[in-house]
Write a protein that holds these residues in place. Structure first.
Motif, PDB file in Angstrom:
ATOM      1  N   SER A  90       0.820  -1.211   0.000  1.00 31.68           N
ATOM      2  CA  SER A  90       0.000   0.000   0.000  1.00 31.68           C
ATOM      3  C   SER A  90       0.855   1.263   0.000  1.00 31.68           C
ATOM      4  O   SER A  90       0.512   2.263  -0.632  1.00 31.68           O
ATOM      5  N   ALA A  91       1.976   1.213   0.697  1.00 31.56           N
ATOM      6  CA  ALA A  91       2.852   2.379   0.779  1.00 31.56           C
ATOM      7  C   ALA A  91       3.767   2.522  -0.426  1.00 31.56           C
ATOM      8  O   ALA A  91       4.396   3.568  -0.610  1.00 31.56           O
ATOM      9  N   PHE A 151       6.668   7.220   4.599  1.00 34.58           N
ATOM     10  CA  PHE A 151       6.420   5.866   5.112  1.00 34.58           C
ATOM     11  C   PHE A 151       7.532   5.444   6.065  1.00 34.58           C
ATOM     12  O   PHE A 151       7.264   4.932   7.163  1.00 34.58           O
ATOM     13  N   TRP A 162       1.221   9.433  -4.350  1.00 39.53           N
ATOM     14  CA  TRP A 162       0.587   9.153  -3.059  1.00 39.53           C
ATOM     15  C   TRP A 162      -0.324   7.945  -3.128  1.00 39.53           C
ATOM     16  O   TRP A 162      -0.498   7.228  -2.146  1.00 39.53           O
ATOM     17  N   GLN A 171       0.923   6.106   3.066  1.00 44.30           N
ATOM     18  CA  GLN A 171       2.302   6.113   3.552  1.00 44.30           C
ATOM     19  C   GLN A 171       2.393   6.432   5.041  1.00 44.30           C
ATOM     20  O   GLN A 171       3.364   6.059   5.706  1.00 44.30           O
ATOM     21  N   ALA A 182       0.031   2.977   6.636  1.00 41.44           N
ATOM     22  CA  ALA A 182       0.462   1.606   6.331  1.00 41.44           C
ATOM     23  C   ALA A 182       1.508   1.056   7.305  1.00 41.44           C
ATOM     24  O   ALA A 182       1.517  -0.154   7.562  1.00 41.44           O
TER      25      ALA A 182
END
Length: 480
Positions: A169-170, A204, A248, A387, A390
């Protein structure tokens, strides 16, 4: 060993609140319960942002995705109401919210095979099954049937799965570009070289490192603080450098037009109880339902027992009010389906409130009221980028991974089944596959060692169901 709190001086004529929650009898005070409820909320409030991130990252079979506003409302409202119910009915310092791990099952395993309404219909059915199991006494048979090492391996596998979801996801882990014509499926970072590039990835890393430091320092609400601080930094960085939105992902960190907004209840009641069986097929839907029940029911049992023990509510090996607590947990699972929040279950973070002195359901009522209050601030959830949030998935995955020490790695009857359960879940991006692989391997090894009777009819039956599930394409071809 948990430090035993000494009862503070209480009023000789206890108040109605004191008598209802048995605060004095359990050696607590109203002030301790209030403090414990607040602490539990701070420790688990991250779920209001994290659950929308997980569920919002997936699409159903029609390609439909749920909005951040819908999911934030569902998450906060369900957690608030069900935690209050736990306090009033179960009278235990146990808070509930959308379960991590089981929400990933809904998002990435079930929803892609059917519509969201059908997926949440299975969640409602899960809750009904858990309620029946809780009040009928069948739960003891199920608990005894599934080998403990495999249940532990399931927790560990889901932990790795959650961590992988967070990394993906990040953008820390990405798919290896097909143009490279390589058999390596994933890599670190972006591009063909696999480097970490861009401010979003830096955010992140900052968020992850900050959470690690805060957890190491045992700061209450470490995950929530890490998300909040990283979000502020992300908003500032995005405003200062004008970062491209695609870097993003789904959420761009920008200040909302307003902080207070109206909750979005549009997902409430949008369920199709039995449509999933037609959409995904009877066998697949049954396996999905079993996965939900297995993940939710056994995780709840372990959490309830451990937190209740810390609170001194275990007498002669039994948790006080266990029947009521399990019934509320089942209702919470069904409620999560009715609202679109995914199954709700007891959170291990309840232990933080217990550490602050919570011993009764009053602490849960406080926690629940605070969750309800967050419904007014749903626009804030739409500014938290993946970020920033996650890293919490990575942290939670690491905490779940710690259970691996309880697996008997020197026992040949468990080492391969446990390993397959753990490995297959993240490698195939599907929890169901890991459970099936582990049960089939366990049953097969027992047969090979001449211990057929030790398998048990339930585990043997489940192994056959999973074998049919894995070979469903071949079975359908033979039938045709």
């Amino acid at each position: 060993m948990t430090q035993q709190l000494q009862p503070e001086r209480t009023d000789p004529d206890p108040s109605i609140v004191d008598r209802f929650f048995r605060i004095g009898i359990r050696g607590s005070t109203i002030s301790r319960e209030l403090r414990g409820g607040l602490t539990t909320f701070v420790a688990m409030a991250y779920i209001v942002m994290l659950n929308p991130l997980i569920l919002g990252s997936s699409a159903d079979a029609t390609g439909a995705q749920l909005t951040s506003e819908q999911l934030t409302t569902a998450t906060a409202a369900t957690a608030g109401v069900m935690t209050i119910v736990m306090g009033l009915v179960g009278n235990a310092p146990l808070a509930l919210a959308s379960g991590l791990g089981v929400n990933a099952v809904v998002a990435f395993t079930i929803a892609p095979a059917m519509t969201w309404a059908q997926a949440f219909g299975l969640v409602v059915l899960e809750g009904i099954v858990i309620i029946v199991l809780a009040v009928s006494g069948i739960r003891e048979k199920i608990i005894n049937a599934i080998p403990a090492p495999l249940k532990t391996a399931l927790t560990v596998g889901i932990g790795l799965y959650i961590a992988l979801i967070g990394l993906v996801s990040a953008g820390f882990v990405t798919r290896k570009p097909d143009a490279a014509e390589t058999t390596v499926p994933v890599q670190m970072g972006q591009g063909t070289e696999g480097h970490l590039v861009g401010l979003p990835i830096a955010i992140f890393c900052l968020s992850l490192l900050l959470m690690l430091v805060l957890l190491a320092r045992k700061v209450p609400g470490a995950i929530l603080i890490g998300i909040a601080v990283s979000t502020v930094v992300a908003i500032a960085a995005n405003a200062a450098f004008g970062i491209a939105p695609k870097q993003w992902g789904t959420i761009v960190p920008e200040l909302p037009d307003h902080v207070i907004g109206s909750p979005d209840f549009s997902m409430f009641g949008q369920v199709d109880l039995f449509g999933g069986f037609a959409a995904a097929g009877g066998i697949a839907a049954t396996v999905f339902l079993f996965t939900l029940v297995l993940s939710g029911f056994f995780d709840a049992m372990g959490t309830i027992t451990s937190v209740s023990s810390e609170a001194g509510l275990v007498k002669n090996g039994k948790v006080e009010g266990m029947g009521r607590i399990l019934a509320v947990d089942g209702v919470a699972a069904a409620a999560g389906g009715l609202t679109g929040a995914s199954p709700n279950t007891v959170f291990l973070e309840s232990a933080t409130g217990v550490a602050e002195g919570a011993r009764t359901g009053l602490a849960s009522v406080v926690t629940g009221l605070l969750f309800c209050a967050t419904l007014l601030f749903t626009p804030l959830a739409a500014v938290v980028p993946a970020q920033a949030a996650a890293p919490a998935l990575v942290i939670v995955g690491a905490l779940m991974m710690s259970q691996v020490r309880h697996i008997p790695w020197d026992d040949p009857e468990y080492v391969i089944p446990a390993f397959l359960t753990i490995a297959v879940i993240p490698f195939t991006y599907m929890i169901t596959n890991g459970i099936g692989a582990g049960l089939i391997a366990y049953a097969l090894i027992k047969v090979a060692r001449g211990k057929v009777r030790e398998i048990g009819w339930l585990v043997g039956g489940l192994a056959l169901v999973f074998a049919a599930y894995f070979g469903i394409e071949g079975i359908e071809a033979l039938v045709e």
